[in-house]
Design a protein around this motif. Structure first.
Motif, short mmCIF file in Angstrom:
data_model
loop_
_atom_site.label_atom_id
_atom_site.label_comp_id
_atom_site.label_asym_id
_atom_site.label_seq_id
_atom_site.Cartn_x
_atom_site.Cartn_y
_atom_site.Cartn_z
N LEU A 33 0.91 -1.15 -0.05
CA LEU A 33 -0.01 0.04 0.05
C LEU A 33 0.85 1.29 0.21
N TYR A 38 -3.92 1.24 -2.26
CA TYR A 38 -3.51 0.19 -3.33
C TYR A 38 -3.67 1.04 -4.66
N ARG A 66 3.85 -6.55 -3.74
CA ARG A 66 2.83 -7.07 -4.09
C ARG A 66 3.14 -8.35 -5.04
N PRO A 88 -4.70 -7.34 -0.24
CA PRO A 88 -4.27 -6.00 0.69
C PRO A 88 -5.20 -5.71 1.80
N THR A 330 -6.74 -6.83 -8.85
CA THR A 330 -6.94 -6.30 -7.33
C THR A 330 -7.50 -5.02 -7.52
N TYR A 331 -7.26 -4.19 -8.50
CA TYR A 331 -7.98 -2.78 -8.56
C TYR A 331 -9.24 -3.15 -8.86
#
Length: 453
Positions: A33, A38, A66, A88, A330-331
């Protein structure tokens, strides 16, 4: 809208780092992070880096953190590189809140209240999702007209109404999508239901894409191409992979949280674009289907599209962040879990509002009886609606569909209200039996006394 800037290549990043700096990265304890978020390179490059680092070395440290926690997925992008994701802390927190709030963990009076009147709330949510999901794709019918169509069950008259009607039918029957395993044929049938009689080229309805001239453009700028999907010849194999992912036991091999799996099904349908049209609607319906299948029963009452419609560019950007950063989904997971939580918050706000309205109306109706019986919750809900929209009429069929009850029950409800003078029965068009609110409905409720109006 702009396409996010891709991160520098590994070679470029390594050139920005001296040999002495690499061993220091773990000691910086940066993790995945940046300032608790993120962040993508496109955002990170505008933030002040930690002391002793520049933007490139900061990004390299984040990328290393990551990568060490990333999990590969059984999907590949159009260049053959695998998609991946990580967990995360912000994503873990969102998943926990969804577990608590989406009905997987039964708790709270709000869930109990929703269970008590689930037929009415489910109908309202299905209508909301059908309308807003269609509006995302260009439907423009007035909301009240569309809602009346769905509640009465009348046939659609325009293209926009047909889109909404199709969405409603697909959402309403999605739980019967397949009895056992999801197969490509089920997904194709779902797209057929969603797009029937709405496409410029009817042959695209209920068939996989065969052309490679498909381009996804920006919501506010058709000249800006955001995505060109994989080749059409790859679609059958890619769709089979999606189905296998949906069918995999949750506990088999590396555990993937059910909400993560549901969102990734959504993502991959949008990315692969297996159809010439209707991909977004198909993706969202599959998401609802999988969530319900895994026990998240409250998601049936959410309108995800209502949230997406408020900011369609953010929805598109969530895809682009993944595409421009080595397939890191992840986004998209972070974005979609926030959308789900926003939808849950809106649902609970709606429940509280309805409960307040119900309490106020119950106070007006506590002495109002019908044949020595107090009004039931369906009749109370109808009168509440009638007070807000005195120009609308009700039918036995619309009341039946709104509350998911038998025809005889709906008929009894309306006839009882008509007998008390709260509704006025008439024939619409000389044939259709309809019930209008009495012109003095508000006064009658205000002045009601036991057994007397």
């Amino acid at each position: 809208m702009k396409i996010p800037l891709s991160p520098p290549s590994i070679d470029e990043l390594m050139m920005a780092v001296t040999p002495e700096m690499l061993p220091r990265f773990p000691l910086l304890n940066l993790g995945p992070l940046a300032n608790g978020q993120y962040l993508h390179w496109d955002e990170l490059r505008h933030r002040p880096p930690p002391e002793g680092l520049n933007h490139k070395t900061w990004w390299l440290a984040l990328r290393m953190a990551r990568s060490s926690n990333a999990q590969a997925l059984p999907f590949k992008d159009k260049h053959g590189k695998p998609f991946n994701y990580s967990l995360p802390e912000p994503l873990l927190k969102n998943l926990h809140e969804i577990d608590r709030g989406a009905g997987l963990i039964p708790s709270g009076s709000k869930n109990a209240a929703l269970r008590a009147e689930q037929g009415r709330y489910l109908m309202g949510s299905l209508i909301e999702e059908a309308i807003t999901s269609s509006q995302l794709e260009g439907a423009s019918t007035e909301r009240r007209v569309a809602e009346t169509m769905l509640r009465e069950g009348r046939k659609p008259r325009t293209l926009s109404e047909r889109m909404i009607f199709n969405n409603f039918e697909a959402m309403r029957t999605s739980h019967t999508l397949c009895e056992d395993k999801l197969e490509p044929a089920h997904v194709i049938e779902l797209q057929r239901v969603l797009t029937q009689d709405t496409l410029e080229y009817p042959e695209d309805c209920g068939h996989l894409r065969t052309r490679d001239d498909i381009e996804v453009v920006a919501p506010n700028d058709e000249r800006l191409v955001l995505h060109r999907p994989p080749l059409a010849r790859e679609i059958p194999e890619r769709l089979q992979k999606i189905c296998e992912f949906a069918n995999a036991p949750v506990s088999e091999g590396n555990f993937i949280h059910p909400v993560v799996r549901a969102i990734l099904l959504h993502f991959m349908i949008g990315y692969d674009h297996p159809f010439a049209d209707g991909n977004g609607r198909t993706a969202r319906t599959l998401f609802y289907w999988y969530m319900a299948r895994q026990g998240y029963w409250l998601t049936e009452y959410l309108s995800i599209s209502r949230i997406l419609r408020k900011a369609p560019a953010q929805y598109a950007r969530a895809y682009l962040l993944t595409e421009t950063d080595a397939g890191d989904t992840t986004y998209f997971l972070l974005y979609q879990t926030r959308v789900i939580l926003d939808g849950l918050a809106a649902l609970y706000d709606y429940l509280e509002q309805k409960q307040r309205e119900q309490t106020r109306l119950s106070a007006q109706l506590r002495n109002l009886h019908t044949r020595d019986k107090q009004l039931n919750h369906r009749q109370t809900a109808l009168l509440s609606h009638a007070l807000k929209r005195p120009d609308e009429y009700f039918t036995i069929e619309s009341h039946q569909r709104s509350h998911q009850v038998a025809y005889a029950t709906a008929r009894s409800d309306l006839l009882a209200l008509a007998a008390q003078g709260l509704l006025v029965e008439t024939l619409h068009g000389g044939r259709k039996r309809v019930f209008y609110p009495a012109q003095d409905l508000h006064e009658r409720l205000e002045n009601s006394t036991p057994h007397q109006l």
